[in-house]
Scaffold this motif. Structure first.
Motif, PDB file in Angstrom:
ATOM      1  N   ALA A   1     -24.239   5.389  -7.262  1.00 50.31           N
ATOM      2  CA  ALA A   1     -24.176   4.107  -6.560  1.00 50.31           C
ATOM      3  C   ALA A   1     -25.134   4.120  -5.377  1.00 50.31           C
ATOM      4  O   ALA A   1     -25.631   5.161  -4.948  1.00 50.31           O
ATOM      5  CB  ALA A   1     -22.749   3.850  -6.080  1.00 50.31           C
ATOM      6  N   LEU A   2     -25.366   2.954  -4.833  1.00 52.75           N
ATOM      7  CA  LEU A   2     -26.191   2.832  -3.641  1.00 52.75           C
ATOM      8  C   LEU A   2     -25.572   3.635  -2.497  1.00 52.75           C
ATOM      9  O   LEU A   2     -24.389   3.498  -2.187  1.00 52.75           O
ATOM     10  CB  LEU A   2     -26.301   1.359  -3.242  1.00 52.75           C
ATOM     11  CG  LEU A   2     -26.992   1.053  -1.920  1.00 52.75           C
ATOM     12  CD1 LEU A   2     -28.466   1.432  -2.000  1.00 52.75           C
ATOM     13  CD2 LEU A   2     -26.834  -0.425  -1.567  1.00 52.75           C
TER      14      LEU A   2
ATOM     15  N   ASP B   1     -31.133   4.410  -3.387  1.00 53.93           N
ATOM     16  CA  ASP B   1     -30.666   3.818  -4.640  1.00 53.93           C
ATOM     17  C   ASP B   1     -31.485   4.433  -5.764  1.00 53.93           C
ATOM     18  O   ASP B   1     -32.722   4.325  -5.776  1.00 53.93           O
ATOM     19  CB  ASP B   1     -30.858   2.302  -4.614  1.00 53.93           C
ATOM     20  CG  ASP B   1     -30.227   1.602  -5.812  1.00 53.93           C
ATOM     21  OD1 ASP B   1     -29.796   2.303  -6.753  1.00 53.93           O
ATOM     22  OD2 ASP B   1     -30.179   0.365  -5.806  1.00 53.93           O
ATOM     23  N   ASP B   2     -30.842   5.101  -6.706  1.00 52.55           N
ATOM     24  CA  ASP B   2     -31.575   5.784  -7.772  1.00 52.55           C
ATOM     25  C   ASP B   2     -31.874   4.891  -8.970  1.00 52.55           C
ATOM     26  O   ASP B   2     -32.408   5.360  -9.981  1.00 52.55           O
ATOM     27  CB  ASP B   2     -30.810   7.029  -8.228  1.00 52.55           C
ATOM     28  CG  ASP B   2     -29.512   6.684  -8.950  1.00 52.55           C
ATOM     29  OD1 ASP B   2     -29.063   5.527  -8.882  1.00 52.55           O
ATOM     30  OD2 ASP B   2     -28.927   7.604  -9.569  1.00 52.55           O
ATOM     31  N   ASN B   3     -31.572   3.597  -8.884  1.00 53.00           N
ATOM     32  CA  ASN B   3     -31.859   2.677  -9.978  1.00 53.00           C
ATOM     33  C   ASN B   3     -33.372   2.601 -10.189  1.00 53.00           C
ATOM     34  O   ASN B   3     -34.113   2.210  -9.287  1.00 53.00           O
ATOM     35  CB  ASN B   3     -31.319   1.287  -9.641  1.00 53.00           C
ATOM     36  CG  ASN B   3     -31.409   0.326 -10.813  1.00 53.00           C
ATOM     37  OD1 ASN B   3     -32.170   0.537 -11.761  1.00 53.00           O
ATOM     38  ND2 ASN B   3     -30.641  -0.746 -10.752  1.00 53.00           N
ATOM     39  N   PRO B   4     -33.871   2.964 -11.380  1.00 58.69           N
ATOM     40  CA  PRO B   4     -35.328   2.945 -11.597  1.00 58.69           C
ATOM     41  C   PRO B   4     -35.916   1.541 -11.662  1.00 58.69           C
ATOM     42  O   PRO B   4     -37.132   1.372 -11.552  1.00 58.69           O
ATOM     43  CB  PRO B   4     -35.501   3.671 -12.932  1.00 58.69           C
ATOM     44  CG  PRO B   4     -34.198   3.480 -13.632  1.00 58.69           C
ATOM     45  CD  PRO B   4     -33.142   3.469 -12.565  1.00 58.69           C
ATOM     46  N   GLN B   5     -35.065   0.548 -11.822  1.00 58.69           N
ATOM     47  CA  GLN B   5     -35.535  -0.834 -11.900  1.00 58.69           C
ATOM     48  C   GLN B   5     -35.488  -1.484 -10.524  1.00 58.69           C
ATOM     49  O   GLN B   5     -34.433  -1.577  -9.904  1.00 58.69           O
ATOM     50  CB  GLN B   5     -34.677  -1.637 -12.890  1.00 58.69           C
ATOM     51  CG  GLN B   5     -34.795  -1.169 -14.333  1.00 58.69           C
ATOM     52  CD  GLN B   5     -36.222  -1.287 -14.857  1.00 58.69           C
ATOM     53  OE1 GLN B   5     -36.876  -2.305 -14.678  1.00 58.69           O
ATOM     54  NE2 GLN B   5     -36.696  -0.241 -15.514  1.00 58.69           N
ATOM     55  N   ALA B   6     -36.641  -1.920 -10.051  1.00 59.42           N
ATOM     56  CA  ALA B   6     -36.736  -2.610  -8.770  1.00 59.42           C
ATOM     57  C   ALA B   6     -36.992  -4.099  -9.009  1.00 59.42           C
ATOM     58  O   ALA B   6     -37.304  -4.517 -10.127  1.00 59.42           O
ATOM     59  CB  ALA B   6     -37.861  -2.023  -7.937  1.00 59.42           C
TER      60      ALA B   6
END
Length: 252
Positions: A2-3, A14-19
Motif C-alpha cells: 500500500a501507499l 508507492d510501489d505501483n508501477p502505473q503512474a
C-alpha cells in the motif's frame, strides 16, 4: 504494498508501477534493447556525426531537446544519447528509454574525488549513497542502493578489452553541488565513500524498479580532497569512456 505515508514527503512511497503519466504514453518509438546513455558533453554528438548514426527519436525538455541515435556496434543495434545533468532529469530520461524498449543500458560520467585520486582515473561504483531525491520515488527508503552485478562485470570486461585499469568504489550521490561542506565531505570519507556525483543512486533505483540491467562507471574530474588541485574536469576521458560504454553494452 500500500501507499506508505510519512510526515516527511521524501520518505513516502508507492510501489505501483502505473503512474498518471507513463513514459511511453505517446506511443512514439521502439528503441533497441541495448543503450548507451553517458554524461559526456558533446562527445555523443561528435561520435554520431563521425559514424553517420541516424536519429531515431528525441527526448524533449523545457531547456533542450536530446536527440537519440541508433548505432550498429559489435553485431548489435544500440540507441545512443547524451544523459542530462542531475538525478531527477537523468532518471526521467532513463525511464523514457526503458518505456520505449531499452533493457540493457550502460552509462559513464565524471565524479569528484573525496580522497586523493588522480584525474582521469576510471572507477566502477558498486554502491551509491541516496543523498538525492529521485531514487525515493522508485525504491523504498534506504541509505544506499546497490549496482547491478551483471553490469559491473560487463564494464570490467570492457575496461580490460580497452587496456584500462580501474577501481571499484562507493559513491555519494547528491543533489547539492554547492552544499558539499567540509564536514559532510569528512563524514562521507569516514563512511567509506571515495567519490561524489549527482546521478548514480537515481539511475540505479530507476533501473531496479523497472527491472532492467543498468550499469555506470565514473572517471575522476574535480577533487574535494585538495581544493588547490586545479584540473581539466576529466575531458581526456570522454572519448575512451564512450568506447568503454559501447563495449560494455554489447557484453550485457
Amino acid at each position: 504494498m500500500a501507499l506508505i505515508k510519512n510526515p516527511i514527503p521524501i520518505l513516502e512511497y508507492d510501489d505501483n508501477p502505473q503512474a498518471v503519466l507513463m513514459p511511453d504514453r505517446a506511443h512514439l518509438y521502439q528503441f533497441p534493447e541495448y543503450a548507451v546513455f553517458p554524461f559526456l558533453g558533446d562527445e555523443v554528438e561528435r561520435y554520431a556525426k563521425r559514424h553517420h548514426c541516424p536519429k531515431i527519436g528525441e527526448f524533449e525538455t523545457i531547456t533542450k531537446i536530446f536527440p537519440i541515435y541508433q548505432v550498429s556496434y559489435g553485431g548489435k543495434e544500440l540507441c545512443l544519447c547524451q544523459a542530462p545533468l542531475g538525478g531527477a532529469a537523468a532518471a526521467q530520461f532513463l525511464d523514457f528509454l526503458i518505456g520505449y524498449g531499452a533493457r540493457k543500458i550502460i552509462s559513464a560520467g565524471s565524479c569528484g574525488a573525496l580522497v586523493p585520486i588522480e584525474e582521469n582515473q576510471f572507477l566502477i561504483p558498486t554502491e551509491a549513497l541516496r543523498d538525492e531525491g529521485a531514487s525515493y520515488h522508485y525504491l523504498p527508503a534506504s541509505r544506499t542502493v546497490q549496482a547491478d552485478p551483471a553490469a559491473v562485470a560487463a564494464i570490467e570486461k570492457a575496461m580490460k578489452k580497452n587496456g584500462f585499469s580501474w577501481q571499484e568504489c562507493r559513491t555519494w550521490t547528491t543533489d547539492g553541488f554547492f552544499r558539499e561542506t567540509k564536514d559532510l565531505v569528512a563524514y562521507r570519507r569516514e563512511e567509506g565513500f571515495s567519490v561524489v556525483e549527482m546521478e548514480c543512486a537515481s539511475l540505479f533505483a530507476c533501473a531496479q524498479f523497472r527491472n532492467v540491467t543498468f550499469g555506470q562507471f565514473l572517471f575522476t574530474a574535480d577533487t574535494l580532497a585538495d581544493i588547490q588541485d586545479d584540473r581539466d574536469w576529466g575531458e581526456k576521458s570522454y572519448a575512451p569512456a564512450l568506447q568503454i560504454c559501447l563495449d560494455a553494452a554489447v557484453q550485457l
